[in-house]
Design a protein around this motif. Sequence first.
Motif, PDB file in Angstrom:
ATOM      1  N   TYR A 213       0.820  -1.212   0.000  1.00 19.94           N
ATOM      2  CA  TYR A 213       0.000   0.000   0.000  1.00 19.94           C
ATOM      3  C   TYR A 213       0.847   1.251   0.000  1.00 19.94           C
ATOM      4  CZ  TYR A 213       0.361  -0.647   5.107  1.00 19.94           C
ATOM      5  OH  TYR A 213       0.809  -0.852   6.386  1.00 19.94           O
ATOM      6  N   MET A 216       1.702   1.649  -3.581  1.00 23.25           N
ATOM      7  CA  MET A 216       0.521   2.208  -4.233  1.00 23.25           C
ATOM      8  C   MET A 216       0.455   3.722  -4.007  1.00 23.25           C
ATOM      9  SD  MET A 216      -1.968   1.207  -6.071  1.00 23.25           S
ATOM     10  CE  MET A 216      -3.129   2.255  -6.887  1.00 23.25           C
ATOM     11  N   ILE A 222       1.574  10.523  -4.215  1.00 22.07           N
ATOM     12  CA  ILE A 222       1.427  11.158  -2.906  1.00 22.07           C
ATOM     13  C   ILE A 222       2.807  11.653  -2.453  1.00 22.07           C
ATOM     14  CG2 ILE A 222       0.614  10.817  -0.539  1.00 22.07           C
ATOM     15  CD1 ILE A 222      -1.535  10.369  -2.644  1.00 22.07           C
ATOM     16  N   PRO A 223       2.895  12.888  -1.930  1.00 20.53           N
ATOM     17  CA  PRO A 223       4.192  13.396  -1.471  1.00 20.53           C
ATOM     18  C   PRO A 223       4.762  12.545  -0.328  1.00 20.53           C
ATOM     19  CG  PRO A 223       2.589  15.166  -1.598  1.00 20.53           C
ATOM     20  CD  PRO A 223       1.841  13.905  -1.835  1.00 20.53           C
ATOM     21  N   ARG A 224       6.085  12.515  -0.284  1.00 21.46           N
ATOM     22  CA  ARG A 224       6.777  11.648   0.668  1.00 21.46           C
ATOM     23  C   ARG A 224       6.356  11.907   2.119  1.00 21.46           C
ATOM     24  NH1 ARG A 224      11.600   8.796   0.838  1.00 21.46           N
ATOM     25  NH2 ARG A 224      12.110   9.209  -1.315  1.00 21.46           N
ATOM     26  N   ARG A 226       3.570  13.008   3.343  1.00 20.39           N
ATOM     27  CA  ARG A 226       2.261  12.461   3.651  1.00 20.39           C
ATOM     28  C   ARG A 226       2.310  10.937   3.704  1.00 20.39           C
ATOM     29  NH1 ARG A 226      -3.251  13.427   3.833  1.00 20.39           N
ATOM     30  NH2 ARG A 226      -4.434  11.666   3.034  1.00 20.39           N
ATOM     31  N   ARG A 230       1.050   9.981   7.207  1.00 21.52           N
ATOM     32  CA  ARG A 230      -0.344   9.563   7.166  1.00 21.52           C
ATOM     33  C   ARG A 230      -0.458   8.061   6.892  1.00 21.52           C
ATOM     34  NH1 ARG A 230      -4.818  10.579   9.414  1.00 21.52           N
ATOM     35  NH2 ARG A 230      -6.650  10.048   8.225  1.00 21.52           N
ATOM     36  N   HIS A 231       0.301   7.577   5.919  1.00 18.17           N
ATOM     37  CA  HIS A 231       0.142   6.179   5.508  1.00 18.17           C
ATOM     38  C   HIS A 231       0.972   5.219   6.346  1.00 18.17           C
ATOM     39  CE1 HIS A 231      -2.226   6.491   1.719  1.00 18.17           C
ATOM     40  NE2 HIS A 231      -1.843   7.753   1.834  1.00 18.17           N
ATOM     41  N   ALA A 232       2.234   5.583   6.601  1.00 19.38           N
ATOM     42  CA  ALA A 232       3.115   4.612   7.257  1.00 19.38           C
ATOM     43  C   ALA A 232       2.996   4.663   8.776  1.00 19.38           C
ATOM     44  CB  ALA A 232       4.555   4.853   6.836  1.00 19.38           C
ATOM     45  N   LEU A 234       0.696   5.535  10.914  1.00 18.08           N
ATOM     46  CA  LEU A 234      -0.506   4.968  11.519  1.00 18.08           C
ATOM     47  C   LEU A 234      -0.362   3.468  11.723  1.00 18.08           C
ATOM     48  CD1 LEU A 234      -3.686   6.485   9.861  1.00 18.08           C
ATOM     49  CD2 LEU A 234      -3.088   6.392  12.269  1.00 18.08           C
ATOM     50  N   ASN A 235       0.338   2.819  10.794  1.00 21.48           N
ATOM     51  CA  ASN A 235       0.469   1.370  10.878  1.00 21.48           C
ATOM     52  C   ASN A 235       1.671   0.942  11.698  1.00 21.48           C
ATOM     53  OD1 ASN A 235      -1.722   0.309   9.043  1.00 21.48           O
ATOM     54  ND2 ASN A 235      -0.748   1.833   7.740  1.00 21.48           N
ATOM     55  N   SER A 308      -5.050   1.571  17.703  1.00 18.18           N
ATOM     56  CA  SER A 308      -4.518   1.950  16.397  1.00 18.18           C
ATOM     57  C   SER A 308      -4.826   0.896  15.339  1.00 18.18           C
ATOM     58  CB  SER A 308      -3.009   2.160  16.480  1.00 18.18           C
ATOM     59  OG  SER A 308      -2.333   0.917  16.443  1.00 18.18           O
TER      60      SER A 308
ATOM     61  N   ARG B 114       5.381  13.105  -9.690  1.00 13.74           N
ATOM     62  CA  ARG B 114       4.310  13.073  -8.693  1.00 13.74           C
ATOM     63  C   ARG B 114       2.982  13.634  -9.209  1.00 13.74           C
ATOM     64  NH1 ARG B 114       7.497  14.458  -3.989  1.00 13.74           N
ATOM     65  NH2 ARG B 114       8.276  12.344  -4.087  1.00 13.74           N
ATOM     66  N   THR B 131      -3.235  -3.522  -1.286  1.00  8.36           N
ATOM     67  CA  THR B 131      -2.992  -2.201  -1.856  1.00  8.36           C
ATOM     68  C   THR B 131      -3.670  -1.094  -1.067  1.00  8.36           C
ATOM     69  OG1 THR B 131      -2.930  -3.274  -3.974  1.00  8.36           O
ATOM     70  CG2 THR B 131      -3.117  -0.925  -4.007  1.00  8.36           C
ATOM     71  N   ASN B 133      -4.446   0.814   2.343  1.00  9.95           N
ATOM     72  CA  ASN B 133      -3.879   0.992   3.667  1.00  9.95           C
ATOM     73  C   ASN B 133      -4.915   0.562   4.699  1.00  9.95           C
ATOM     74  OD1 ASN B 133      -2.871   2.028   6.098  1.00  9.95           O
ATOM     75  ND2 ASN B 133      -1.769   3.633   5.027  1.00  9.95           N
TER      76      ASN B 133
END
Lengths: 316, 631
Positions: A213, A216, A222-224, A226, A230-232, A234-235, A308, B114, B131, B133
């Motif tokens: 993801y 993806m 998506i800017p690095r 974020r 935001r994506h990494a 949280l997990n 989380s 980007r 894929t 999140n």
Amino acid sequence: MFSLILKRLGVGLITVLAVSMIIFAGTKILPGDAAQIRLGQQATEANVAAMRERLGLDKPFIVQYANWLTNFAKGDLGVSLSSDVPITSLIGDRYKNTLFVSSLTALIGVPISLMLGIMAAMFPGSLYDRILTFVSVSLVAAPEFFTATLLVLLFVFALGIGNAVVVGSTENKGLFELIAHFALPITTLCFVIASQLIRMSRAAVLNVMSSPYIEMAVLKGIPRKRIIFRHALLNAIGPIVNVVALNLAYLVTGVIVVEVYFGYPGLATLIVQGVQTRDFVLIQGLGMIFCLTYVVLMLIADIAAYASNPRLRHPK
Amino acid sequence: MATHLNPEKEKGDAALNKGDVALNDVTLNDVIFETRNLNINAVRGDGSELPIIKSVSFKVRRGEVVALIGESGSGKTTISLSALGYCKPGLKFAGGEALLLGQDVSRMATDDLRPIRGEKVAYLAQSAAATFNPSLRLNEQVTEAPVLHGSKTQAEANAKALELYKALELPSPETIGTRFPHQVSGGQLQRLMAAMALCGDPDLLVLDEPTTALDVTTQIEVLKAFKSVIKEEGAAAIYVTHDLAVVAQIADHIVVLYNGEVKEAGPVDVIINDPQHPYTKKLMNAIKPLPESGQGDDDTSDHLRDDAALKAISVSAGYGVGKDGKPAITVLRDVNVSIERGKTVGIIGESGCGKSTLARVFAGLLPPFEGELKLDGNPLAASLSDRSRDELRKVQFVYQMADTALNPKQRIKHILGRPAQFYGNANGLSVKDQVNKLLEMVELPVQFADRYPHELSGGQKQRVNLARALAANPEVVLCDEVTSALDTIVGANVIELLKRLRRETGVSFVFISHDLSTVASFADEIVVLYAGRVAEQGPVDKVLSPPYHPYTRLLISSVPEPRIGWLEEAVATDEAASGIAGNVELTSVGCPFVSRCPMAIDGVCDTQAPPRRTADQKHLIECHREINELV
């Protein structure tokens, strides 16, 4: 999720009970008799017997344990064998010291370390990453007294700022005076926890960064920043809060070297004193406090990890 | 929605192309993406480079779907990702051009790419489950790219997403976006990924095997949604797949790839109906049409005995701990299956139907809470730990993923030698000779004995995996989706091998697969599982010809055929109308298929368990409808 937290609470309670049994049994099987220690070598047989009765030591083991545990639950930790003072008042001031040092260390050290670790994960293999990894591994390898000595040499002797020895208690001092007093021990402790926190947060974020993801998100343009925040992140919360909790627990219970080095009275040196004077009651009380600290911190970490996890927060 | 470009975007496109006007004069409004002699190299550990993609050229025009077809290692995914200016870690562009709207994306810096990614070109990966999140709500992920790129406000993106959810026929489109990925089904997630890709109104879609991991019924549903939405949005698409039957439904052009080179390219009808290159012909031949009837090899009858090799009698099993000794989730209910000696029983059904659970029951990994097992007519202990070594030897398991089933730190001779030694040696051979014999049996050179699993290809590893089971000299081999992770041609070769082994050894096989055509080409008998119940069972030709259980009919009609126009016919049937979009749900009352059945009887099918009807001597159907209604 509510039932999961209840279950986790139950496990925490069982842990505390189990540890309390081990602590109590452990101090009981040690040689020496509390009444004898309290009265000293010169006491007569009759005096010792009277003291045993007063302390409840003539009762069966189980009853002693139950009394001790209920008293502990009420906040009565008993009376010190070596100084005839209630344990709670012995601990009181030192607990303040320890809490002051550890909370300030956590407030400064944890956010900085996490930021550094996450930044290293943003640019893996970069010069910054390699330098940070080198420094943090070196810090892991360096014992606390070595770090402390280097800091004292640098600040106190070379630059002439800060105190090499913490004098007195936290009372009757302004915040700035306190900070000047405690600056070096706090810095030392920050270094100690930073090394592990940096490495673990870097690893946790990097681990997430290799998931499909994230690829993806890259392919979505998506800017690095974020992607990381935001994506990494949280997990990666689950593993990170666990490391943070372990380090906080260490700050309360395991900072003996730093306490001794800077000569400030905290909980860790108190337990050493307890062992030296064979003060069973003090050891029991501190053991339970340390156990509670660990259990509560890990409980908070686990609940944060549950919270989380979207699968637990929002079941199907 | 035919011309979907907004004015700003067209201005942007024109600006992009200014520099290349001379070059793209003619094709400016036509070609969306083009590779010209594109080369991509893999960078080895020592810095040397290995060509992976060799001088590949093809064009994608507006409104056109171009399929890249080939097996794994053919470079199809790598080529498709070049449209996003992206190389997987360890790969790099090494010459040639990848022109997206006239702009060479293979030479652009990440920061410049980007705004293009997610806006002009969007990617759909094979597994939507991986894929998305897991921690973010669906709507945020779907609308994220256009909002961040500034091409849409959040409100505009939400409106676009809602429009797409409706077009993709997602349930409750108004609220589905507030859910998390684990709260929707696999097929829905796959369609949501399409919504995510389309939300930024891209000119080019890159679809990488988007239906390969799905059940046939879900595949139809997703293909149908993709096809109509690509058409409506007027986007061009690159469709990466190894499945020619799928390609025939969705593509306009086909590019056949092998080993990083283009072998054949042309319009879909030419390639499908009249393939020229030998490799394309081989791909076409690897597609197994469903047998009409009278299939199944009969030359195994000399191994037959009176009692079945392995038998499950009224078995019910499930997972977790529930009340009164029953599991929390009951998967299998009252399953009766017998595996005759030397015969192959295929078990089919969608994911979640209990196929693997049944194999685990046979293997002793999951003791059933009701019913019993018999081996050679004698009672067989339910739990692995209660079985004798000889009983263990007789029932062997082959896992789907050879990669994870074979110990990566052991040489092949140890992987095969250990079970051979453990289960004893009937014919007095040394362990080394036994290993060699096993390798010969699975058609691998004996030199492989000294190799490690990672030195073997996927198909070779699966053969070792199979040899490991045969090392025990078993009576029944349980094969769980053993060809599902393999390419079409490699999988077909493994099936050929299994047929030969069955003939030569007299071993019975239980062959679990969601791929009906593979099962049909290999099995003697078929068991159709639905939600843990046996919907239908019997000899292959009986099961695959009327009378059918309605579920069997749905499965059969969902298997894609490699001819143009099949998809439109398939979605028009009654079964498709009521069944393809449904989910497998485990129920304790009534027939579990009732919600997806076009023939369901109100008040009967939803309240009573279906009776077991005998259509023919060994052909059983569990349905409330009479046999003559099911023809």
